[in-house]
Scaffold this motif. Structure first.
Motif, PDB file in Angstrom:
ATOM      1  N   TRP A  68       7.697 -16.841  52.915  1.00 13.91           N
ATOM      2  CA  TRP A  68       7.289 -16.884  54.317  1.00 13.91           C
ATOM      3  C   TRP A  68       6.583 -15.615  54.798  1.00 13.91           C
ATOM      4  CZ3 TRP A  68       9.237 -13.458  57.975  1.00 13.91           C
ATOM      5  CH2 TRP A  68      10.343 -12.690  57.566  1.00 13.91           C
ATOM      6  N   THR A  69       6.592 -14.547  54.043  1.00 17.95           N
ATOM      7  CA  THR A  69       6.001 -13.314  54.541  1.00 17.95           C
ATOM      8  C   THR A  69       5.176 -12.599  53.483  1.00 17.95           C
ATOM      9  OG1 THR A  69       6.468 -11.147  55.524  1.00 17.95           O
ATOM     10  CG2 THR A  69       8.102 -12.001  53.986  1.00 17.95           C
ATOM     11  N   ARG A  70       4.154 -11.904  53.956  1.00 19.76           N
ATOM     12  CA  ARG A  70       3.315 -11.083  53.073  1.00 19.76           C
ATOM     13  C   ARG A  70       3.645  -9.604  53.213  1.00 19.76           C
ATOM     14  NH1 ARG A  70      -1.612 -14.736  55.128  1.00 19.76           N
ATOM     15  NH2 ARG A  70      -0.364 -14.399  56.991  1.00 19.76           N
ATOM     16  N   VAL A  71       4.805  -9.282  53.766  1.00 18.51           N
ATOM     17  CA  VAL A  71       5.200  -7.894  53.925  1.00 18.51           C
ATOM     18  C   VAL A  71       5.151  -7.181  52.569  1.00 18.51           C
ATOM     19  CG1 VAL A  71       7.673  -8.425  53.621  1.00 18.51           C
ATOM     20  CG2 VAL A  71       6.977  -6.348  54.808  1.00 18.51           C
ATOM     21  N   PRO A  72       4.612  -5.961  52.504  1.00 23.37           N
ATOM     22  CA  PRO A  72       4.587  -5.239  51.231  1.00 23.37           C
ATOM     23  C   PRO A  72       6.007  -4.992  50.716  1.00 23.37           C
ATOM     24  CG  PRO A  72       3.135  -4.193  52.824  1.00 23.37           C
ATOM     25  CD  PRO A  72       3.916  -5.228  53.576  1.00 23.37           C
ATOM     26  N   ILE A  73       6.203  -5.181  49.430  1.00 23.15           N
ATOM     27  CA  ILE A  73       7.495  -4.960  48.781  1.00 23.15           C
ATOM     28  C   ILE A  73       7.309  -3.920  47.689  1.00 23.15           C
ATOM     29  CG2 ILE A  73       9.387  -5.987  47.465  1.00 23.15           C
ATOM     30  CD1 ILE A  73       8.567  -8.715  48.688  1.00 23.15           C
ATOM     31  N   VAL A  74       7.997  -2.796  47.817  1.00 23.65           N
ATOM     32  CA  VAL A  74       7.982  -1.752  46.798  1.00 23.65           C
ATOM     33  C   VAL A  74       9.339  -1.763  46.107  1.00 23.65           C
ATOM     34  CG1 VAL A  74       7.772   0.722  46.331  1.00 23.65           C
ATOM     35  CG2 VAL A  74       6.346  -0.344  48.101  1.00 23.65           C
ATOM     36  N   VAL A  75       9.336  -2.037  44.818  1.00 22.43           N
ATOM     37  CA  VAL A  75      10.579  -2.081  44.049  1.00 22.43           C
ATOM     38  C   VAL A  75      10.951  -0.661  43.634  1.00 22.43           C
ATOM     39  CG1 VAL A  75      11.605  -2.829  41.869  1.00 22.43           C
ATOM     40  CG2 VAL A  75      10.273  -4.439  43.236  1.00 22.43           C
ATOM     41  N   LYS A  89       9.086  -4.683  35.088  1.00 22.10           N
ATOM     42  CA  LYS A  89       8.007  -4.410  36.038  1.00 22.10           C
ATOM     43  C   LYS A  89       7.086  -5.612  36.163  1.00 22.10           C
ATOM     44  CE  LYS A  89       4.365  -1.062  37.082  1.00 22.10           C
ATOM     45  NZ  LYS A  89       3.736   0.217  36.688  1.00 22.10           N
ATOM     46  N   VAL A  90       6.737  -6.205  35.035  1.00 20.03           N
ATOM     47  CA  VAL A  90       5.855  -7.376  35.055  1.00 20.03           C
ATOM     48  C   VAL A  90       6.502  -8.517  35.836  1.00 20.03           C
ATOM     49  CG1 VAL A  90       4.818  -9.178  33.616  1.00 20.03           C
ATOM     50  CG2 VAL A  90       4.635  -6.785  32.927  1.00 20.03           C
ATOM     51  N   ASP A  91       7.804  -8.754  35.586  1.00 20.65           N
ATOM     52  CA  ASP A  91       8.499  -9.836  36.288  1.00 20.65           C
ATOM     53  C   ASP A  91       8.489  -9.605  37.800  1.00 20.65           C
ATOM     54  OD1 ASP A  91       9.047 -11.098  33.915  1.00 20.65           O
ATOM     55  OD2 ASP A  91      11.105 -10.363  33.772  1.00 20.65           O
ATOM     56  N   ALA A  92       8.729  -8.351  38.210  1.00 14.32           N
ATOM     57  CA  ALA A  92       8.761  -8.051  39.644  1.00 14.32           C
ATOM     58  C   ALA A  92       7.391  -8.234  40.279  1.00 14.32           C
ATOM     59  CB  ALA A  92       9.266  -6.629  39.870  1.00 14.32           C
ATOM     60  N   LEU A  93       6.360  -7.758  39.606  1.00 13.56           N
ATOM     61  CA  LEU A  93       5.005  -7.891  40.149  1.00 13.56           C
ATOM     62  C   LEU A  93       4.575  -9.350  40.169  1.00 13.56           C
ATOM     63  CD1 LEU A  93       3.322  -4.791  38.477  1.00 13.56           C
ATOM     64  CD2 LEU A  93       4.066  -5.013  40.849  1.00 13.56           C
ATOM     65  N   ASP A  94       4.930 -10.099  39.128  1.00 16.77           N
ATOM     66  CA  ASP A  94       4.592 -11.520  39.104  1.00 16.77           C
ATOM     67  C   ASP A  94       5.321 -12.285  40.204  1.00 16.77           C
ATOM     68  OD1 ASP A  94       2.798 -11.404  37.034  1.00 16.77           O
ATOM     69  OD2 ASP A  94       4.211 -12.039  35.485  1.00 16.77           O
ATOM     70  N   ALA A  95       6.530 -11.847  40.549  1.00 19.63           N
ATOM     71  CA  ALA A  95       7.292 -12.521  41.606  1.00 19.63           C
ATOM     72  C   ALA A  95       6.718 -12.252  42.985  1.00 19.63           C
ATOM     73  CB  ALA A  95       8.762 -12.085  41.564  1.00 19.63           C
ATOM     74  N   GLY A  96       5.906 -11.172  43.109  1.00 19.60           N
ATOM     75  CA  GLY A  96       5.288 -10.897  44.402  1.00 19.60           C
ATOM     76  C   GLY A  96       5.443  -9.492  44.914  1.00 19.60           C
ATOM     77  N   ALA A  97       6.054  -8.585  44.111  1.00 18.49           N
ATOM     78  CA  ALA A  97       6.156  -7.192  44.528  1.00 18.49           C
ATOM     79  C   ALA A  97       4.777  -6.542  44.521  1.00 18.49           C
ATOM     80  CB  ALA A  97       7.101  -6.422  43.605  1.00 18.49           C
ATOM     81  N   LEU A 121      12.196 -20.669  56.587  1.00 20.18           N
ATOM     82  CA  LEU A 121      11.704 -20.308  55.269  1.00 20.18           C
ATOM     83  C   LEU A 121      12.451 -19.124  54.682  1.00 20.18           C
ATOM     84  CD1 LEU A 121       7.893 -20.724  55.994  1.00 20.18           C
ATOM     85  CD2 LEU A 121       9.293 -22.213  54.556  1.00 20.18           C
ATOM     86  N   ALA A 122      12.989 -18.264  55.528  1.00 15.18           N
ATOM     87  CA  ALA A 122      13.725 -17.100  55.039  1.00 15.18           C
ATOM     88  C   ALA A 122      15.082 -17.506  54.474  1.00 15.18           C
ATOM     89  CB  ALA A 122      13.910 -16.079  56.152  1.00 15.18           C
ATOM     90  N   ARG A 123      15.780 -18.381  55.184  1.00 14.58           N
ATOM     91  CA  ARG A 123      17.119 -18.798  54.749  1.00 14.58           C
ATOM     92  C   ARG A 123      17.102 -20.085  53.933  1.00 14.58           C
ATOM     93  NH1 ARG A 123      17.401 -16.349  59.678  1.00 14.58           N
ATOM     94  NH2 ARG A 123      18.952 -14.703  59.905  1.00 14.58           N
ATOM     95  N   ASP A 183      14.976 -12.732  42.967  1.00 15.66           N
ATOM     96  CA  ASP A 183      15.199 -13.858  43.883  1.00 15.66           C
ATOM     97  C   ASP A 183      14.928 -13.447  45.326  1.00 15.66           C
ATOM     98  OD1 ASP A 183      15.882 -15.552  41.815  1.00 15.66           O
ATOM     99  OD2 ASP A 183      18.029 -15.146  41.971  1.00 15.66           O
ATOM    100  N   VAL A 184      15.239 -12.198  45.657  1.00 13.98           N
ATOM    101  CA  VAL A 184      14.939 -11.699  47.002  1.00 13.98           C
ATOM    102  C   VAL A 184      13.426 -11.678  47.222  1.00 13.98           C
ATOM    103  CG1 VAL A 184      15.097  -9.718  48.565  1.00 13.98           C
ATOM    104  CG2 VAL A 184      17.050 -10.344  47.135  1.00 13.98           C
ATOM    105  N   ILE A 185      12.697 -11.206  46.217  1.00 14.94           N
ATOM    106  CA  ILE A 185      11.230 -11.182  46.325  1.00 14.94           C
ATOM    107  C   ILE A 185      10.690 -12.592  46.523  1.00 14.94           C
ATOM    108  CG2 ILE A 185       9.071 -10.650  45.122  1.00 14.94           C
ATOM    109  CD1 ILE A 185      10.593  -8.434  43.630  1.00 14.94           C
ATOM    110  N   THR A 186      11.173 -13.527  45.713  1.00 16.24           N
ATOM    111  CA  THR A 186      10.710 -14.916  45.810  1.00 16.24           C
ATOM    112  C   THR A 186      11.015 -15.497  47.184  1.00 16.24           C
ATOM    113  OG1 THR A 186      11.032 -15.240  43.431  1.00 16.24           O
ATOM    114  CG2 THR A 186      10.912 -17.212  44.803  1.00 16.24           C
ATOM    115  N   ALA A 187      12.222 -15.225  47.696  1.00 16.14           N
ATOM    116  CA  ALA A 187      12.594 -15.754  49.002  1.00 16.14           C
ATOM    117  C   ALA A 187      11.729 -15.153  50.104  1.00 16.14           C
ATOM    118  CB  ALA A 187      14.073 -15.470  49.272  1.00 16.14           C
ATOM    119  N   LEU A 188      11.428 -13.867  50.015  1.00 19.31           N
ATOM    120  CA  LEU A 188      10.561 -13.240  51.013  1.00 19.31           C
ATOM    121  C   LEU A 188       9.153 -13.816  50.944  1.00 19.31           C
ATOM    122  CD1 LEU A 188      11.661  -9.501  50.763  1.00 19.31           C
ATOM    123  CD2 LEU A 188      12.022 -11.033  52.704  1.00 19.31           C
ATOM    124  N   ARG A 189       8.654 -13.983  49.740  1.00 15.34           N
ATOM    125  CA  ARG A 189       7.287 -14.470  49.585  1.00 15.34           C
ATOM    126  C   ARG A 189       7.108 -15.912  50.034  1.00 15.34           C
ATOM    127  NH1 ARG A 189       5.705 -10.462  50.406  1.00 15.34           N
ATOM    128  NH2 ARG A 189       4.923  -8.849  49.025  1.00 15.34           N
TER     129      ARG A 189
END
Length: 228
Positions: free
Chosen positions: A72-79, A89-97, A141-143, A64-70
């Motif tokens: 509004w932002t394209r900041v790289p996310i490393v899980v 892993k697939v779920d995290a990458l599909d969410a935008g990690a 968009l963040a909140r 949910d954090v990944i989805t919320a970040l995505r």
């Protein structure tokens, strides 16, 4: 010395502290958060160059954090996670990690992956906008909230999802099929009456004159545009 800003999100105080020490020694500007809500607030205020995110947070799912970040932002996310199942892993990458590192890990490898994630970032995090101002509207968009004349407007989850897609693409036409698929899913690509209903609901809540909208504009036969 990298000088890059990193947000470390982990609810294990010992690990978060150890990561912060090592990252600072390697030249990173480090901020930490112990839960999802704090992470989203820190991301919006600090605009980090990369986020290092644990999936097991106390208040909300890391997904949910990944989805919320995505939103509004394209900041790289490393899980960074102890979950080693392939589906996690697939779920995290599909969410935008952007990358997925399992615990335990080698610190040198983690540092290399963080540097690589920053290099691959197509747009600097500073170019993102967490809050979009449009006349008397302020869309955070963040909140995931919207203010009109400083007063929060209550939106249903579907109303928010439609508004979010339009605001993320502000100034550009969002086609009817794309909007239906992003908000309702791939099985709803022909249900154009949903768009008429929900655009009317949004206008009643957000527009000063719903009959003559300034922000949620219909392009007949094509789709919708959010104008700032």
């Amino acid at each position: 010395m990298t000088g890059n800003r990193i947000l470390v999100v982990d609810d294990e105080p010992g690990l978060a502290h150890a990561l912060a020490i090592t990252l600072r020694a390697s030249g990173w500007d480090v901020a930490t958060a112990a839960d999802g809500a704090s992470a989203l607030a820190a991301a919006a205020s600090r605009l980090p160059d990369v986020v290092l995110l644990d999936l097991g947070l106390p208040d909300m799912s890391g997904l949910d954090v990944i989805t919320a970040l995505r939103a509004w932002t394209r900041v790289p996310i490393v899980v960074l996670s102890a979950r080693q199942h392939g589906e996690d892993k697939v779920d995290a990458l599909d969410a935008g990690a952007d990358d997925y590192v399992t615990k335990p890990f080698a610190m040198n490898e983690l540092l290399a992956r963080l540097r690589a994630a920053v290099r691959r970032a197509a747009v600097p995090a500073e170019a993102d906008e967490a809050v979009v101002e449009a006349g008397d509207l302020s869309v955070d968009l963040a909140r995931r909230r919207v203010l009109r004349d400083g007063i929060e407007v209550r939106l249903s989850p579907t109303e928010w999802s439609m508004l979010e897609v339009l605001v993320r693409n502000r100034g550009r036409l969002v086609g009817r099929r794309q909007l239906l698929q992003e908000v309702w899913g791939p099985g709803y690509s022909d249900e154009t009456h949903y768009l008429r209903v929900y655009s009317a609901l949004l206008r009643r809540k957000l527009e000063a004159d719903p009959a003559h909208p300034r922000h949620i504009i219909t392009q007949p036969g094509m789709g919708y545009v959010f104008e700032v």
